[in-house]
Motif scaffolding. Structure first.
Motif, mmCIF file in Angstrom:
data_model
loop_
_atom_site.group_PDB
_atom_site.id
_atom_site.type_symbol
_atom_site.label_atom_id
_atom_site.label_comp_id
_atom_site.label_asym_id
_atom_site.label_seq_id
_atom_site.Cartn_x
_atom_site.Cartn_y
_atom_site.Cartn_z
ATOM 1 N N ILE A 74 18.382 3.794 6.755
ATOM 2 C CA ILE A 74 19.059 3.272 7.490
ATOM 3 C C ILE A 74 19.208 4.035 8.661
ATOM 4 N N PHE A 75 19.652 3.188 9.981
ATOM 5 C CA PHE A 75 18.559 3.880 11.623
ATOM 6 C C PHE A 75 20.652 4.395 11.179
ATOM 7 N N THR A 76 20.394 5.463 12.314
ATOM 8 C CA THR A 76 21.755 5.695 13.183
ATOM 9 C C THR A 76 21.884 5.886 14.494
ATOM 10 N N ASP A 77 20.777 5.154 15.075
ATOM 11 C CA ASP A 77 21.739 4.665 16.337
ATOM 12 C C ASP A 77 20.431 3.530 16.452
ATOM 13 N N ASP A 78 20.528 2.601 17.914
ATOM 14 C CA ASP A 78 19.240 1.556 18.438
ATOM 15 C C ASP A 78 18.954 0.508 17.139
ATOM 16 N N TRP A 79 20.199 0.192 16.922
ATOM 17 C CA TRP A 79 18.550 0.364 15.416
ATOM 18 C C TRP A 79 18.160 -1.023 16.050
ATOM 19 N N ASP A 80 18.344 -2.147 16.940
ATOM 20 C CA ASP A 80 17.615 -3.222 16.853
ATOM 21 C C ASP A 80 15.426 -2.740 17.458
ATOM 22 N N ASN A 81 15.732 -1.488 18.064
ATOM 23 C CA ASN A 81 14.664 -1.443 18.657
ATOM 24 C C ASN A 81 14.260 -0.198 17.829
ATOM 25 N N GLN A 82 14.851 0.133 16.458
ATOM 26 C CA GLN A 82 14.280 1.082 15.628
ATOM 27 C C GLN A 82 13.517 0.138 14.686
ATOM 28 N N TYR A 83 14.360 -0.614 14.269
ATOM 29 C CA TYR A 83 13.798 -1.911 13.159
ATOM 30 C C TYR A 83 12.364 -2.565 13.798
ATOM 31 N N ASP A 84 12.470 -2.593 15.034
ATOM 32 C CA ASP A 84 11.558 -3.269 15.721
ATOM 33 C C ASP A 84 9.606 -2.751 15.694
ATOM 34 N N GLY A 85 10.022 -1.241 16.464
ATOM 35 C CA GLY A 85 9.193 -0.223 16.068
ATOM 36 C C GLY A 85 8.734 -0.020 15.050
ATOM 37 N N ALA A 86 9.502 -0.605 13.557
ATOM 38 C CA ALA A 86 8.849 0.449 12.258
ATOM 39 C C ALA A 86 8.170 -0.717 11.947
ATOM 40 N N ALA A 87 8.551 -1.757 11.798
ATOM 41 C CA ALA A 87 8.148 -3.490 11.604
ATOM 42 C C ALA A 87 7.017 -3.519 11.687
ATOM 43 N N LYS A 88 6.536 -3.329 13.250
ATOM 44 C CA LYS A 88 5.016 -3.565 14.030
ATOM 45 C C LYS A 88 4.666 -2.739 13.255
ATOM 46 N N HIS A 89 4.652 -0.764 13.243
ATOM 47 C CA HIS A 89 3.831 0.205 12.649
ATOM 48 C C HIS A 89 3.641 0.233 11.178
ATOM 49 N N THR A 90 4.608 -0.563 10.065
ATOM 50 C CA THR A 90 4.060 -0.920 8.920
ATOM 51 C C THR A 90 2.849 -2.310 8.672
ATOM 52 N N ASP A 91 3.215 -2.971 9.524
ATOM 53 C CA ASP A 91 1.646 -4.070 9.780
ATOM 54 C C ASP A 91 0.245 -3.420 10.406
ATOM 55 N N PHE A 92 0.694 -2.014 11.003
ATOM 56 C CA PHE A 92 -0.389 -1.680 11.561
ATOM 57 C C PHE A 92 -1.329 -0.483 10.236
ATOM 58 N N TYR A 93 -0.565 0.109 9.781
ATOM 59 C CA TYR A 93 -0.788 0.919 8.814
ATOM 60 C C TYR A 93 -1.212 0.578 7.663
ATOM 61 N N HIS A 94 -0.804 -1.015 7.432
ATOM 62 C CA HIS A 94 -1.294 -1.264 6.294
ATOM 63 C C HIS A 94 -2.788 -1.864 6.306
ATOM 64 N N HIS A 95 -2.820 -2.646 7.321
ATOM 65 C CA HIS A 95 -4.290 -2.673 8.286
ATOM 66 C C HIS A 95 -5.121 -1.703 8.173
ATOM 67 N N THR A 96 -4.722 -0.545 8.296
ATOM 68 C CA THR A 96 -5.363 1.237 8.546
ATOM 69 C C THR A 96 -5.816 0.991 7.054
ATOM 70 N N LEU A 97 -4.698 1.010 6.285
ATOM 71 C CA LEU A 97 -5.295 1.029 4.558
ATOM 72 C C LEU A 97 -6.630 0.641 3.874
ATOM 73 N N GLY A 98 -5.998 -0.790 4.714
ATOM 74 C CA GLY A 98 -7.599 -1.803 3.865
ATOM 75 C C GLY A 98 -8.910 -1.162 4.810
#
Length: 230
Positions: A89-113
């Protein structure tokens, strides 16, 4: 206003399920994800099924929660598929938090690889610094790319950080939000969090025998302060 989210990804990684499970749970690479130190006996660990599943969930007040679920499956050629779900659950600024978390996820997975491909099984010294307030402006990542001479994935650049020996680095990730650099003994990750209301931050995963967290953080901080000097 609070609102639930779910970020789902599936990636194929250059490692066996056992190697992937170890990487996301044992401290060799789990710092690439926003997880607490895993302990099979901890109440936040909801699934611990080596090497196929690992789930952590933290619960807070008013229904708040944050959960990460890793499902790992063997594939041909000694590889593994990771199905990953980050929900909460995001408590505020939902769109910005979701966008940031989604983009970070892709970068984390790449780094894991990258970790599994080039440094698999090695433990790292982890260093990280946040940039100065001046790095919060919209074109801050462009300034970083320019300072390093980076233009495309696959470029080889000379990485010169104050107080550290120069090192040849390969650009392994590049988009408007993130930059990844790989040297013989390290993975450097630049986070353009200026795009999500923060600053430009840098982390380093150091695999060399002479890895020095304090010295590296001083060098990274000096570098960012130099790039964004008034």
């Amino acid at each position: 206003m609070s609102k639930e989210f779910s970020i789902e990804r599936e990636v194929v990684l250059p490692a066996t399920p056992e190697e992937v499970f170890a990487a996301v749970t044992t401290g060799t690479a789990n710092w690439m994800f926003p997880t607490p130190a895993p302990d099979p006996g901890s109440p936040i660990v909801r699934n611990w099924e080596p090497p196929t599943r690992f789930t952590v969930r933290q619960d807070g007040e008013d229904g708040w929660f944050n959960a990460l679920d890793f499902l790992i499956e063997a594939r041909d050629g000694g590889t593994a598929a990771l199905r990953y779900v980050h929900s909460g659950i995001f408590t505020d600024d939902w769109d910005n938090q979701y966008d940031g978390a989604a983009k970070h996820t892709d970068f984390y997975h790449h780094t894991l690889g990258e970790y599994l491909r080039y440094f698999g099984g090695k433990s790292a010294v982890y260093a990280e610094v946040s940039g100065p307030p001046a790095s919060a402006y919209p074109s801050a990542m462009e300034a970083v790319r320019k300072s390093l001479g980076v233009s495309a994935v696959g470029d080889t650049v000379q990485l010169e950080l104050p107080g550290l020996a120069p090192a040849e680095a390969v650009v392994d990730y590049l988009n408007p939000y993130f930059l990844g650099l790989r040297t013989e003994n390290a993975l450097y990750r630049v986070f353009g969090r200026n795009n999500f209301g923060g600053t430009v931050d840098i982390s380093a995963h150091l695999f060399g025998e002479d890895a020095d967290k304090e010295r590296t953080e001083q060098a990274l901080g000096a570098y960012l302060n130099g790039v964004f000097a008034a």
